[in-house]
Write a protein that holds these residues in place. Structure first.
Motif, PDB file in Angstrom:
ATOM      1  N   SER A  47       0.856  -1.181   0.000  1.00  0.00           N
ATOM      2  CA  SER A  47       0.000   0.000   0.000  1.00  0.00           C
ATOM      3  C   SER A  47       0.894   1.233   0.000  1.00  0.00           C
ATOM      4  O   SER A  47       1.886   1.283   0.723  1.00  0.00           O
ATOM      5  N   SER A  48       0.551   2.212  -0.842  1.00  0.00           N
ATOM      6  CA  SER A  48       1.405   3.397  -0.924  1.00  0.00           C
ATOM      7  C   SER A  48       0.627   4.570  -1.506  1.00  0.00           C
ATOM      8  O   SER A  48      -0.135   4.419  -2.468  1.00  0.00           O
ATOM      9  N   ASN A  49       0.788   5.739  -0.897  1.00  0.00           N
ATOM     10  CA  ASN A  49       0.320   7.001  -1.449  1.00  0.00           C
ATOM     11  C   ASN A  49       1.184   8.101  -0.842  1.00  0.00           C
ATOM     12  O   ASN A  49       2.204   7.813  -0.207  1.00  0.00           O
ATOM     13  N   ARG A  50       0.808   9.342  -1.020  1.00  0.00           N
ATOM     14  CA  ARG A  50       1.664  10.427  -0.540  1.00  0.00           C
ATOM     15  C   ARG A  50       1.674  10.533   0.980  1.00  0.00           C
ATOM     16  O   ARG A  50       2.468  11.273   1.552  1.00  0.00           O
ATOM     17  N   TYR A  51       0.818   9.762   1.646  1.00  0.00           N
ATOM     18  CA  TYR A  51       0.771   9.800   3.113  1.00  0.00           C
ATOM     19  C   TYR A  51       1.550   8.655   3.764  1.00  0.00           C
ATOM     20  O   TYR A  51       1.678   8.632   4.987  1.00  0.00           O
ATOM     21  N   GLY A  52       2.071   7.734   2.972  1.00  0.00           N
ATOM     22  CA  GLY A  52       2.863   6.667   3.565  1.00  0.00           C
ATOM     23  C   GLY A  52       3.005   5.470   2.654  1.00  0.00           C
ATOM     24  O   GLY A  52       2.370   5.388   1.593  1.00  0.00           O
ATOM     25  N   SER A  53       3.875   4.525   3.079  1.00  0.00           N
ATOM     26  CA  SER A  53       4.104   3.292   2.329  1.00  0.00           C
ATOM     27  C   SER A  53       4.194   2.128   3.307  1.00  0.00           C
ATOM     28  O   SER A  53       4.741   2.272   4.409  1.00  0.00           O
ATOM     29  N   LEU A  54       3.671   0.980   2.889  1.00  0.00           N
ATOM     30  CA  LEU A  54       3.728  -0.236   3.696  1.00  0.00           C
ATOM     31  C   LEU A  54       4.374  -1.354   2.882  1.00  0.00           C
ATOM     32  O   LEU A  54       3.890  -1.717   1.809  1.00  0.00           O
ATOM     33  N   PHE A  55       5.497  -1.881   3.401  1.00  0.00           N
ATOM     34  CA  PHE A  55       6.187  -3.019   2.795  1.00  0.00           C
ATOM     35  C   PHE A  55       5.938  -4.241   3.669  1.00  0.00           C
ATOM     36  O   PHE A  55       5.903  -4.137   4.895  1.00  0.00           O
ATOM     37  N   GLU A  56       5.801  -5.396   3.015  1.00  0.00           N
ATOM     38  CA  GLU A  56       5.419  -6.582   3.789  1.00  0.00           C
ATOM     39  C   GLU A  56       5.961  -7.852   3.155  1.00  0.00           C
ATOM     40  O   GLU A  56       6.036  -7.977   1.929  1.00  0.00           O
ATOM     41  N   ALA A  57       6.361  -8.800   4.002  1.00  0.00           N
ATOM     42  CA  ALA A  57       6.679 -10.168   3.583  1.00  0.00           C
ATOM     43  C   ALA A  57       5.845 -11.092   4.457  1.00  0.00           C
ATOM     44  O   ALA A  57       5.823 -10.935   5.691  1.00  0.00           O
ATOM     45  N   ASN A  58       5.141 -12.049   3.832  1.00  0.00           N
ATOM     46  CA  ASN A  58       4.222 -12.889   4.603  1.00  0.00           C
ATOM     47  C   ASN A  58       4.446 -14.375   4.341  1.00  0.00           C
ATOM     48  O   ASN A  58       5.155 -14.750   3.398  1.00  0.00           O
ATOM     49  N   PRO A  59       3.868 -15.247   5.173  1.00  0.00           N
ATOM     50  CA  PRO A  59       4.094 -16.692   5.049  1.00  0.00           C
ATOM     51  C   PRO A  59       3.616 -17.281   3.732  1.00  0.00           C
ATOM     52  O   PRO A  59       4.129 -18.314   3.292  1.00  0.00           O
ATOM     53  N   GLU A  60       2.625 -16.644   3.095  1.00  0.00           N
ATOM     54  CA  GLU A  60       2.120 -17.181   1.828  1.00  0.00           C
ATOM     55  C   GLU A  60       3.161 -17.057   0.712  1.00  0.00           C
ATOM     56  O   GLU A  60       3.144 -17.811  -0.255  1.00  0.00           O
ATOM     57  N   GLU A  61       4.084 -16.096   0.831  1.00  0.00           N
ATOM     58  CA  GLU A  61       5.093 -15.874  -0.198  1.00  0.00           C
ATOM     59  C   GLU A  61       6.454 -16.454   0.181  1.00  0.00           C
ATOM     60  O   GLU A  61       7.230 -16.833  -0.698  1.00  0.00           O
ATOM     61  N   CYS A  62       6.745 -16.519   1.457  1.00  0.00           N
ATOM     62  CA  CYS A  62       8.102 -16.813   1.913  1.00  0.00           C
ATOM     63  C   CYS A  62       8.128 -18.094   2.733  1.00  0.00           C
ATOM     64  O   CYS A  62       7.496 -18.172   3.788  1.00  0.00           O
ATOM     65  N   LYS A  63       8.876 -19.077   2.257  1.00  0.00           N
ATOM     66  CA  LYS A  63       8.960 -20.362   2.968  1.00  0.00           C
ATOM     67  C   LYS A  63       9.561 -20.186   4.351  1.00  0.00           C
ATOM     68  O   LYS A  63       9.121 -20.823   5.323  1.00  0.00           O
ATOM     69  N   GLU A  64      10.563 -19.335   4.459  1.00  0.00           N
ATOM     70  CA  GLU A  64      11.214 -19.098   5.750  1.00  0.00           C
ATOM     71  C   GLU A  64      10.215 -18.565   6.775  1.00  0.00           C
ATOM     72  O   GLU A  64      10.190 -18.994   7.925  1.00  0.00           O
TER      73      GLU A  64
END
Length: 498
Positions: A310-327
């Motif tokens: 999620s990103s706009n001029r008020y902020g950005s959110l970066f994420e890594a989750n179990p559905e994508e990352c085996k670790e």
């Protein structure tokens, strides 16, 4: 100059108010005298009219005195109420079970070149956090070109590089893995894996945030220093000399001499040549943006190399989750990083399953959360009011706290929460969300909020008003997840948090 007690300050304030009142009274007496003088010398007035004029003067001045006295008393009451509110705010914040500050960390390592601080067990503060009692949070701060001695833990460790450029080496069973890491890189160090690192940056300090998951004793872990000397003490020295001589096939004097040399602590200074040698054969850390996806080789990854969720001029959110990352699937963990623009806020939302452990990496601001577990007698509302809620039924209390670098705060699953950046700087928050597998984030405001997904009939039944009135509120915010924050004019109690 000695610090005045509050009682002394209040006495002085009262004296000033009395003096002010006296001066005001003298001024009003003069005003009454002048008014009477005008009545007596007013042309065309007979005796009765002059008496009526003087009576009106007296009534005017008397009413004016009464108004000014009431205004002074009201102002004094407001000041006392504000002071009491601020004191109550401070007392509650010190006992807030969801917020952890400097005094809740213990120093496990401190040398001239760096330090390691570890947050005490969550359940020492409150049984409300029993669901995450096995997790610990800590951070490492080290100077440029600082070397961190080899160590292993009886715990799985996830760390996030907030600043600096560490080169880390993991001693696996049959090989040695070395990675050059940078800001935004995330690395999992499995329990028992020996690791050491050096900050290869010549100018910037190394700052690493760690989530620790003990595997031996719930909520308890220990560092085991092996290769090294007396400070920190090597675990080799716990064995008898007979065992050590047989294990190394060397004399006691030679072994003892080796383990007596290192006395500078677990974080020491390395030369430029030593830093270059340690990082020469390292792999790049999270350089490949295609990771972390299932099926890829395990290793570090960079949270910022994927597109923000999620990103706009008020902020950005970066994420890594179990559905994508085996670790992360193995650890049942979500890792996210929110960069909230100064003066902006995160939309109120809640997690369906994950409990969010957040660490403020940079900036200032505050957070607010709805909680049904805290009793109303301990409740406190920003601005000096009371907790909201009907005492005869379920009451949702508002938990809030100031945020600044190093503060940890917890949002349990199901608890609506938001965070707001101050007007002075962006607010950067790293979050470890445990029990992340299958978690859903439910927004409570913004374009995709849960109310907008309801049928009109359901809206009318839930709110008791026509659906269009509900939509007038819930469809007015067109932004998603990051919004403009409350202004200082709209949030009168804000200065207590920023």
């Amino acid at each position: 100059m000695a610090v005045l007690k509050k009682s002394t300050l209040l006495t002085l304030l009262f004296s000033v108010l009395v003096l002010t009142a006296s001066l005001a009274s003298a001024t009003q007496d003069l005003e009454l005298k002048q008014c009477r003088h005008q009545c007596r010398h007013q042309g065309g007035f007979d005796e009765e009219q002059r008496l009526q004029c003087e009576q009106r003067c007296e009534e005017y001045v008397r009413d004016k005195k009464q108004r000014e006295r009431e205004e002074r008393e009201e102002g004094y009451t407001r000041r006392r109420s504000r002071e009491d509110s601020e004191e109550e705010e401070e007392r509650f914040e010190q006992n807030n079970p969801y917020v952890f500050q400097d005094e809740h960390f213990d120093t496990s390592v401190r040398t001239e070149e760096g330090r390691v601080h570890v947050l005490r067990k969550f359940t020492e503060r409150s049984k409300l956090l029993k669901g995450i009692e096995n997790y610990r949070v800590g951070f490492l701060e080290a100077n440029p070109r600082a070397f961190v001695a080899p160590v292993h833990f009886d715990a799985d460790v996830i760390f996030f590089v907030a600043s600096g450029k560490p080169t880390i080496t993991l001693l696996k069973e049959k090989k040695r893995e070395t990675f050059n890491l940078q800001c935004g890189d995330v690395l999992h160090i499995p329990a028992g894996t020996p690791a050491y690192m050096v900050n290869r940056d010549d100018r910037e300090k190394l700052f690493i945030v760690k989530l620790i998951n003990p595997v031996s004793l719930p909520g308890e872990f220990e560092p085991f220093y092996g290769p090294g000397g007396e400070n920190p003490e090597s675990f080799y020295k716990a064995f008898s000399w007979e065992v050590l001589k047989a294990a190394f096939k060397r004399d006691r004097d030679e072994i003892e001499r080796l383990f007596r040399q290192q006395k500078r602590g677990s974080i020491t200074k390395a030369s430029r040549e030593q830093v270059e040698e340690l990082s020469r054969h390292a792999e790049s850390g999270g350089a490949a943006p295609i990771w972390p996806f299932k099926g890829e080789t395990k290793g570090p990854f960079n949270l910022f190399h994927n597109h923000p969720v999620s990103s706009n001029r008020y902020g950005s959110l970066f994420e890594a989750n179990p559905e994508e990352c085996k670790e992360l699937e193995d650890l049942d963990l979500i890792i996210s990083f929110a960069n909230i623009t100064k003066g902006a806020m995160i939309a109120p939302y809640y997690n369906s399953k994950a409990t969010k452990i957040s660490f403020v990496v940079n900036g200032e601001g505050w957070f607010e959360m709805a909680c049904p577990h805290i009793s109303s007698e301990h409740g406190h509302r920003r601005g000096g009011g009371t907790w909201q809620g009907d005492k005869s039924g379920q009451s949702f209390q508002r938990v809030s706290g100031r945020l600044r670098r190093g503060v940890v705060f917890v949002a349990p699953a199901g608890h609506p929460v938001t965070a707001i950046a101050s007007e002075n700087s962006n607010l950067q928050i790293l979050s470890f969300e445990v029990n992340g597998k299958g978690n859903t984030r439910y927004p409570l405001a913004g374009r995709k909020n849960i109310v907008n997904n309801m049928e009109n009939v359901a809206k009318e039944l839930a709110f008791g008003v026509p659906a269009r009135e509900v939509e007038r509120i819930f469809k007015s915010q067109n932004e998603e997840f990051f919004f403009p924050g409350p202004t200082q004019q709209e949030e009168g109690g804000r200065r207590a948090y920023i």
